[in-house]
Motif scaffolding. Structure first.
Motif, PDB file in Angstrom:
ATOM      1  N   ASP A 124      11.116  43.298 -50.160  1.00 32.29           N
ATOM      2  CA  ASP A 124      11.973  42.564 -51.157  1.00 32.29           C
ATOM      3  C   ASP A 124      10.851  41.813 -51.924  1.00 32.29           C
ATOM      4  O   ASP A 124      11.088  41.558 -53.064  1.00 32.29           O
TER       5      ASP A 124
ATOM      6  N   GLU B 160      15.775  34.900 -54.485  1.00 30.40           N
ATOM      7  CA  GLU B 160      16.680  35.408 -55.470  1.00 30.40           C
ATOM      8  C   GLU B 160      16.498  34.289 -56.719  1.00 30.40           C
ATOM      9  O   GLU B 160      16.542  34.978 -58.044  1.00 30.40           O
TER      10      GLU B 160
ATOM     11  N   ALA C 231      13.504  35.547 -58.646  1.00 30.87           N
ATOM     12  CA  ALA C 231      13.699  36.645 -59.560  1.00 30.87           C
ATOM     13  C   ALA C 231      14.537  36.436 -60.650  1.00 30.87           C
ATOM     14  O   ALA C 231      14.324  37.071 -61.776  1.00 30.87           O
ATOM     15  N   VAL C 232      15.615  35.246 -60.410  1.00 29.46           N
ATOM     16  CA  VAL C 232      16.178  35.100 -61.821  1.00 29.46           C
ATOM     17  C   VAL C 232      15.555  34.370 -62.894  1.00 29.46           C
ATOM     18  O   VAL C 232      15.305  34.763 -64.067  1.00 29.46           O
TER      19      VAL C 232
ATOM     20  N   GLU D 214      13.345  37.192 -64.658  1.00 28.78           N
ATOM     21  CA  GLU D 214      14.050  37.806 -65.449  1.00 28.78           C
ATOM     22  C   GLU D 214      14.232  37.130 -66.837  1.00 28.78           C
ATOM     23  O   GLU D 214      14.264  37.600 -67.794  1.00 28.78           O
TER      24      GLU D 214
ATOM     25  N   THR E 124      19.560  49.275 -63.679  1.00 30.95           N
ATOM     26  CA  THR E 124      20.962  48.608 -63.471  1.00 30.95           C
ATOM     27  C   THR E 124      21.631  49.430 -62.270  1.00 30.95           C
ATOM     28  O   THR E 124      22.220  48.740 -61.403  1.00 30.95           O
TER      29      THR E 124
ATOM     30  N   ARG F  58      20.012  48.556 -58.965  1.00 29.77           N
ATOM     31  CA  ARG F  58      20.315  46.841 -58.727  1.00 29.77           C
ATOM     32  C   ARG F  58      21.558  46.821 -58.153  1.00 29.77           C
ATOM     33  O   ARG F  58      21.796  46.027 -57.413  1.00 29.77           O
TER      34      ARG F  58
ATOM     35  N   GLN G  79      14.870  43.649 -57.574  1.00 32.46           N
ATOM     36  CA  GLN G  79      14.871  42.489 -58.147  1.00 32.46           C
ATOM     37  C   GLN G  79      13.864  41.899 -58.920  1.00 32.46           C
ATOM     38  O   GLN G  79      13.850  41.029 -59.749  1.00 32.46           O
TER      39      GLN G  79
END
Length: 299
Positions: free
Chosen positions: A88, A100, A103-104, A107, A186, A189, A239
């Protein structure tokens, strides 16, 4: 307390900005947090009575801290993340940060952009990040790297060319391929197996080099359902995967904490994916040009 020292509240007002600068310089949220905290320790007792632009002054200090980190990386490069060690996220000090959240943030900045930034020399990265992303003038950047403003401008220009890529495919070709690759990512994910199957040609072939899993020999899979099942197994990795220009074509780059570990190249015919090459061999990756597909939108 020294009445001329920088109040903690004033530093906190700029913390988000300073973290944004450090993150783009370092590509790791935990390292960015450390750099900002290091900067605070350096400035907390400094006399700021003659400082006219506190935010600019703090930005310069954080940038210099990050530059030292980048130069240390180049002199003592860490071992590359191995694909099998990244189910991960990559192991390491970054574990202090929520994957997370990391990753956000990647992005929002542009994962491919972070990958390209990681390939730049430290001075190039500083010049590009400060000027192109935060509008710091070159007459301020030059002294940070012991260069003239003109030399700093050249470094940023060279970095800008790397970010955009040297030979992207024609715009019309990119426009046809981009929606397919976007939909592929997409679907993975979102765990949408049925949609993934519709994007694949029934006779699609997936080639993965032995570094991907890893295995003693390369892996070859064929058939829409078989390839879709294999792709769905990478849902955790997705991710940290983003759309990028891969040798001028639309592809995918997996890069936890801005460090490129896997590249996916696609052959697309009549809107269907007919072949996928999954590359994790460090030597092969080193020969691939990664560019930011949305560079103009990110800067």
């Amino acid at each position: 307390m020294d009445e001329h020292a920088l109040p903690a509240e004033r530093f906190e007002a700029d913390r988000a900005h300073l973290r944004a600068v450090a993150y783009r310089m370092l590509g790791s949220l935990s390292e960015a947090e450390d750099a900002v905290q290091d900067a605070w320790l350096r400035v907390s007792r400094a006399d700021v009575s003659d400082v006219e632009n506190i935010t600019g002054w703090l930005t310069t200090i954080v940038a210099r801290v990050c530059l030292n980190v980048l130069r240390a990386r180049k002199s003592r490069p860490e071992e590359s993340y191995e694909a099998d060690a990244v189910p991960d996220v990559a192991a390491g000090p970054q574990e202090r940060v929520d994957p997370e959240q990391e990753a956000v943030l990647a992005e929002s900045v542009g994962l491919a952009l972070l990958v390209v930034l990681d390939t730049l020399a430290p001075d190039e990265r500083l010049a590009f990040v400060l000027h192109d992303m935060f509008a710091v003038p070159f007459d301020q950047i030059g002294p940070m790297i012991e260069r003239t403003p003109a030399a700093a401008r050249q470094l940023a220009s060279r970095a800008r060319r790397r970010v955009k890529g040297s030979s992207p495919a024609p715009a019309a070709d990119l426009a046809r391929r981009r929606p397919v690759v976007d939909a592929f990512l997409t679907a993975i994910r979102g765990g949408d197996f049925e949609t993934l199957v519709t994007l694949l040609h029934p006779d699609v072939v997936l080639n993965a080099d032995r570094w991907v899993i890893p295995t003693p020999e390369p892996v070859v899979l064929d058939g829409g359902h078989t390839v879709a099942k294999a792709a769905m197994a990478a849902i955790g990795r997705a991710q940290f995967t983003g759309v990028a220009l891969v040798d001028g074509q639309v592809g995918l780059a997996m890069a936890p904490y801005g460090r490129l570990v896997i590249v996916l190249c696609f052959t697309i015919v009549d809107g269907a994916i007919t072949e996928i090459d999954v590359i994790a061999d460090p030597d092969r990756i080193a020969g691939i040009e990664i560019a930011a597909l949305d560079a103009q939108d990110r800067l």
